[in-house]
Design an enzyme around this catalytic site. Sequence first.
Site: not given
Length: 364
Positions: A106, A158, A161, A315
């Site tokens: 991640w 950022d 991600e 989202e």
Amino acid sequence: MDLVARSKQVILENQAASGAFVASPSFEHYRYSWLRDGTFIAYSLDGVGEREGAERFYQWTVRTIEMHREKAQSVIDRAGKGEAIPQSDLLHTRYTLEGEEVHAEWGTYQLDGYGTWLWGLSEHFRIHQPEDLITQFKPTYTLIAEYLLLLWKIPNFDCWEEFGDQVHPATIGAIYGGLKGISTFLEEPLRRVIDQELTNMKEFLLKEGTAYGHFSKSVGNPEIDASLLWLHVPYGVVEAENPLFRETVEKIQSRLLFECGLHRYPQDVYYGGGQWILLSGYLGWHYSVCGEVEKVRELLHWIEDQFDEQGNLSEQVQHHLLAPEHYDRWVEQSGQPACPLLWSHAMHLILTSKLNLGGKKISV
Ligand code: BGC
């Protein structure tokens, strides 16, 4: 049920016993708590009279950061001596609901969430003046302020991600807003150091964080990104009238806004690069500070139109995709886009609160 009550319900029902907010309860990769999402969620609660939920979140973040204090302290000690800090030594950006680090592939190393956290905490303090918490949390917010003061210029992932090898103006903006907000609750000499560093950050942003008359996605990359809206609200690096910022808004609108739905950045392919509900919230927040009530209302209506039949906000929505050919791949790989996303509901509440302030020119 009215939509404001529904947004509150989605948020409060998904606050864990620990106080953490899950990013999305139904999307496997988002079953964690992010400081970025969580802080805006807590701020939204502060705006609609749900102080307790916000406070429980801040209690959780303080416990979590304290669990990882040694890591932060070691970075501060080494960076203070001028040592370069590898990203793998940084604090994580998301935690399990019990405050543990998540070890998975991640974009884990992001600084903006810590800046956002300091900003949100200082807003919580400003709104409620909780003298006990201001004292109780001081060692933790002092630690994070010292940490960010030393690290703000290093490359890190950022707020989306991505692009971990770059330096992002929106991230520096979050750090700026956080340090500025929290400095009121700190003493000398730290306050003076913060003041000096705020000046340095602003100079850096104006010099290195711009291209073609607008703020840029990252240093050396002249693209735009909707998260640059944060440089005005909430982080207050520039005023709305700043020519560089005006040009940034102009570019964001001409390249990323379709109807009232905002894309993240022109090359976005995540789930085909849809329109992010929460970003329409930030654009509306910007307009609320400018006193442009009609625009705020339009954006808020658009957000409200995005509630699905179960009363959830996702989202992103897919009415207009920047890269439709990528959509199916993401669905196959990770399932439908995250829904509900608590951060989207938070921005719905925040924009509603800003509109209820009467459309007067308001300070952040
Ligand atoms: C977004 C982040 C967000 C996270 C959890 C990611 O896809 O890029 O900004 O914090 O999801 O909602």
